[in-house]
Design a protein around this motif. Structure first.
Motif, PDB file in Angstrom:
ATOM      1  N   THR A 276       9.763   4.541   0.941  1.00  0.00           N
ATOM      2  CA  THR A 276      10.363   5.881   0.663  1.00  0.00           C
ATOM      3  C   THR A 276      11.506   6.294   1.419  1.00  0.00           C
ATOM      4  OG1 THR A 276       8.879   6.831   2.217  1.00  0.00           O
ATOM      5  CG2 THR A 276       7.831   6.606   0.076  1.00  0.00           C
ATOM      6  N   LEU A 277      11.746   5.381   2.508  1.00  0.00           N
ATOM      7  CA  LEU A 277      12.797   5.767   3.389  1.00  0.00           C
ATOM      8  C   LEU A 277      14.070   4.896   3.484  1.00  0.00           C
ATOM      9  CD1 LEU A 277      10.388   6.003   6.701  1.00  0.00           C
ATOM     10  CD2 LEU A 277      11.336   8.138   5.579  1.00  0.00           C
TER      11      LEU A 277
ATOM     12  N   HIS B 123       0.690  -1.189  -0.033  1.00  0.00           N
ATOM     13  CA  HIS B 123      -0.170   0.280  -0.020  1.00  0.00           C
ATOM     14  C   HIS B 123       0.897   1.327  -0.115  1.00  0.00           C
ATOM     15  CE1 HIS B 123      -3.565  -2.410   0.610  1.00  0.00           C
ATOM     16  NE2 HIS B 123      -2.942  -3.101   1.631  1.00  0.00           N
ATOM     17  N   ALA B 124       2.165   1.158  -0.806  1.00  0.00           N
ATOM     18  CA  ALA B 124       2.958   2.319  -0.638  1.00  0.00           C
ATOM     19  C   ALA B 124       2.198   3.566  -1.595  1.00  0.00           C
ATOM     20  CB  ALA B 124       4.228   1.960  -1.585  1.00  0.00           C
ATOM     21  N   GLU B 125       2.635   4.651  -1.157  1.00  0.00           N
ATOM     22  CA  GLU B 125       2.232   5.931  -1.904  1.00  0.00           C
ATOM     23  C   GLU B 125       2.670   6.029  -3.346  1.00  0.00           C
ATOM     24  OE1 GLU B 125      -0.393   9.410  -1.653  1.00  0.00           O
ATOM     25  OE2 GLU B 125      -0.121   7.857  -0.385  1.00  0.00           O
ATOM     26  N   PRO B 126       1.628   5.964  -4.261  1.00  0.00           N
ATOM     27  CA  PRO B 126       2.228   6.220  -5.490  1.00  0.00           C
ATOM     28  C   PRO B 126       2.803   7.395  -5.811  1.00  0.00           C
ATOM     29  CG  PRO B 126      -0.313   6.613  -5.454  1.00  0.00           C
ATOM     30  CD  PRO B 126       0.111   6.112  -3.974  1.00  0.00           C
ATOM     31  N   GLY B 127       3.834   7.434  -6.634  1.00  0.00           N
ATOM     32  CA  GLY B 127       4.598   8.710  -6.885  1.00  0.00           C
ATOM     33  C   GLY B 127       4.950   8.576  -8.493  1.00  0.00           C
ATOM     34  N   SER B 128       5.993   9.442  -8.560  1.00  0.00           N
ATOM     35  CA  SER B 128       6.632   9.494 -10.120  1.00  0.00           C
ATOM     36  C   SER B 128       8.054   9.457 -10.272  1.00  0.00           C
ATOM     37  CB  SER B 128       6.085  10.667 -10.844  1.00  0.00           C
ATOM     38  OG  SER B 128       6.486  11.025 -11.994  1.00  0.00           O
ATOM     39  N   THR B 129       8.577   8.947 -11.114  1.00  0.00           N
ATOM     40  CA  THR B 129      10.286   8.881 -11.364  1.00  0.00           C
ATOM     41  C   THR B 129      10.650  10.140 -12.243  1.00  0.00           C
ATOM     42  OG1 THR B 129      10.157   7.599 -13.204  1.00  0.00           O
ATOM     43  CG2 THR B 129      10.178   6.500 -11.372  1.00  0.00           C
ATOM     44  N   GLN B 130       9.572  10.867 -12.559  1.00  0.00           N
ATOM     45  CA  GLN B 130       9.994  12.142 -13.418  1.00  0.00           C
ATOM     46  C   GLN B 130      11.138  13.111 -12.852  1.00  0.00           C
ATOM     47  OE1 GLN B 130       6.792  13.912 -15.446  1.00  0.00           O
ATOM     48  NE2 GLN B 130       5.972  12.280 -16.284  1.00  0.00           N
ATOM     49  N   ALA B 131      12.045  13.524 -13.776  1.00  0.00           N
ATOM     50  CA  ALA B 131      12.807  14.702 -13.125  1.00  0.00           C
ATOM     51  C   ALA B 131      12.116  16.121 -13.544  1.00  0.00           C
ATOM     52  CB  ALA B 131      14.173  14.756 -14.017  1.00  0.00           C
TER      53      ALA B 131
ATOM     54  N   TRP C  98      14.960  16.973  -0.112  1.00  0.00           N
ATOM     55  CA  TRP C  98      14.584  15.591   0.509  1.00  0.00           C
ATOM     56  C   TRP C  98      13.433  14.887   0.036  1.00  0.00           C
ATOM     57  CZ3 TRP C  98      11.374  12.601   3.537  1.00  0.00           C
ATOM     58  CH2 TRP C  98      11.922  11.702   4.196  1.00  0.00           C
ATOM     59  N   CYS C  99      12.445  15.586  -0.405  1.00  0.00           N
ATOM     60  CA  CYS C  99      11.338  15.022  -0.736  1.00  0.00           C
ATOM     61  C   CYS C  99      11.167  14.822  -2.379  1.00  0.00           C
ATOM     62  CB  CYS C  99      10.135  16.083  -0.530  1.00  0.00           C
ATOM     63  SG  CYS C  99       9.481  16.298   1.053  1.00  0.00           S
TER      64      CYS C  99
ATOM     65  N   ARG D  44       5.612  13.841  -3.798  1.00  0.00           N
ATOM     66  CA  ARG D  44       4.343  13.297  -2.767  1.00  0.00           C
ATOM     67  C   ARG D  44       4.808  12.123  -1.722  1.00  0.00           C
ATOM     68  NH1 ARG D  44       0.488  11.509  -6.319  1.00  0.00           N
ATOM     69  NH2 ARG D  44      -0.293  13.589  -6.489  1.00  0.00           N
ATOM     70  N   PRO D  45       5.289  10.863  -2.196  1.00  0.00           N
ATOM     71  CA  PRO D  45       5.684   9.946  -1.315  1.00  0.00           C
ATOM     72  C   PRO D  45       6.529  10.508  -0.159  1.00  0.00           C
ATOM     73  CG  PRO D  45       5.713   9.080  -3.473  1.00  0.00           C
ATOM     74  CD  PRO D  45       5.684  10.594  -3.513  1.00  0.00           C
ATOM     75  N   ARG D  46       7.598  10.879  -0.462  1.00  0.00           N
ATOM     76  CA  ARG D  46       8.440  11.257   0.691  1.00  0.00           C
ATOM     77  C   ARG D  46       7.868  12.549   1.437  1.00  0.00           C
ATOM     78  NH1 ARG D  46      13.533   9.324   0.472  1.00  0.00           N
ATOM     79  NH2 ARG D  46      14.569  11.089   1.027  1.00  0.00           N
TER      80      ARG D  46
END
Length: 463
Positions: free
Chosen positions: A311-312, A99-107, A162-163, A241-243
């Motif tokens: 995320t950690l 149930h990890a928070e969805p994110g994006s790998t985009q720069a 950091w985020c 968002r995730p971090r």
């Protein structure tokens, strides 16, 4: 309707099982047993398991390990039995990890940060800049900001960095130019890209703990509030968002209960779990962080729920963090005819003088990397000292530039895909640096720079 795919079907089946409330009641051997019955085998003999972190793992027959690796979707595969006893605990889902928070790998090159988000951050930074550096001394990020800049500005900057999944920003990104008047020196990179560092959580913690130990508890809470306010704003962008959510879960409790971390500062946090492990940079930064900062950092990490554990990983398990970064990179390169070879081409840019990298790769990726290694095409970016046309690199003393050309030409089908590959590649470089101490060149690695040349003509900004 898309054609039936064995990997997609198995993934859906495992997700349903883990989501079932009865999953939590199963013993670890029982969980391993039901997973082992759903292992897929492709015609080439590779064995695939959809397991921990809701990600695929590939069995390496050479050493018996399961490596995080995206599957060859669309390939023929069949279910086979596999001894459940040989499945390591690490590949068996716990439940929350699904149930990890969805994110994006985009720069942040090509697609800009939204104007609304940038304006909200500008308001936070403007208010932070009005504070006195005497009340908020710069106890971290002093390599970024001038000595008369208050720590409140550094708190906002540190939160953003950091985020960010991959802090590679367009040279004209307004979110970064907001901080322009406070910088000690120009940021690394050039007018096209700013290749920025991802700070450790310890730097953010240090800003807060120094004020608390100096008897300025209100200032400590103000710094934590700046971090929380900034993280809340960043939540609207999937690249943060995730971090950002993880940081909010760490910081908000101390805002609701001032003095929450005093016990951690004086006694230290309990040890024994993964999230209690010392920061990889704790010993290296011992002179920079106060004696209690590491204990407070562990207390912060301990407040994060298990579902945010991935995320950690940069803080708790740098080796696993690198493996997940490579997974993200391979997944971003799924459009390529041969994703493992394309992934190996980006990994070839990493500095690996001690030969540590191949053993961390699955056998398919390792074979592709070793092929490049035999051709003398690996680890060259870190040692390159001339520009592509042979002229010396111009820059600060000791600066490192990129290699002449990437090992493999990567042509993403669209801007979104290009930004995703670029972000994943840069994040992988940062993860490798955190794991081994290798430095990422100031102007990026070869494969990343090649993607930048594709993206600079498709930027959102027109300035």
């Amino acid at each position: 309707m898309p054609p039936w795919d064995a990997f997609t079907a198995t993934e859906a089946e495992v997700r349903a099982m883990v989501a079932d409330p009865r999953w939590q009641g199963l013993s670890l051997p029982d969980r391993a047993h039901v997973l082992a019955a759903r292992i897929l085998v492709t015609p080439d003999g590779d064995r695939w398991l959809f397991g921990a972190h809701a990600r695929w793992h590939l069995y390496d027959p050479a050493d018996g390990r399961w490596h995080l690796t995206p599957p060859p979707r669309g390939a023929r595969a069949r279910q086979v039995g596999h001894p459940a006893a040989v499945l390591p605990d690490a590949v068996v889902p716990s439940g929350p990890d699904f149930h990890a928070e969805p994110g994006s790998t985009q720069a942040f090159i090509g697609p800009d940060v939204s104007a609304d988000l940038t304006e909200q951050v500008r308001v936070v930074v403007r208010a932070a800049g009005r504070k006195s550096e005497l009340d908020y001394p710069l106890t971290a990020f002093d390599d970024i900001f001038a000595s008369d800049v208050p720590g409140t500005v550094a708190a906002a900057w540190g939160t953003i960095m950091w985020c960010a999944y991959a802090p590679a920003f367009d040279g004209n990104e307004r979110l970064i130019t907001v901080f322009g008047e406070y910088l000690r020196r120009p940021l690394p990179g050039d007018e096209w890209v700013r290749w920025l560092a991802a700070p450790p959580l310890l730097d953010l913690v240090t800003l807060v703990t120094e004020r608390a130990r100096s008897g300025h508890s209100r200032a400590a809470l103000r710094l934590a509030a700046v971090m929380a306010d900034t993280a809340q704003i960043l939540m609207s962008d999937a690249r943060f968002r995730p971090r950002a959510l993880a940081l909010l879960t760490m910081v908000e409790p101390m805002l609701r209960r001032p003095g929450l971390d005093i016990g951690a500062a004086s006694l230290g946090a309990e040890s024994g779990s993964l999230r209690d492990q010392p920061s990889p940079r704790a010993s290296a930064t011992a002179g920079h962080a106060l004696p209690d900062a590491e204990a407070v950092r562990r207390a912060w990490l301990g407040r994060c729920p298990a579902r945010l554990g991935r995320t950690l990983l940069a803080e708790t398990d740098p080796e696993a963090h690198f493996s997940h970064s490579v997974y993200d990179l391979a997944e971003a390169l799924a459009f390529m005819p041969d994703p493992p070879r394309a992934t190996a081409a980006f990994l070839a840019d990493l500095s690996d003088s001690r030969g540590l990298l191949p053993a961390r790769l699955d056998h398919r990726l390792r074979m592709a990397y070793e092929e490049l290694e035999r051709a003398g095409m690996t680890g060259t970016s870190a040692g390159e000292t001339t520009a592509p046309d042979g002229f010396p690199v111009q820059g600060r003393a000791g600066a490192v530039s990129t290699v002449p050309a990437p090992v493999l030409e990567v042509a993403p089908p669209d801007r979104t895909s290009a930004a995703a590959v670029l972000g994943a590649a840069y994040a992988t470089g940062l993860a490798w640096g955190r794991l081994t101490g290798a430095k990422v060149p100031e102007r990026g690695l070869a494969g990343q720079s090649a993607l930048v040349r594709r993206l600079i003509h498709e930027r959102d900004d027109h300035h």
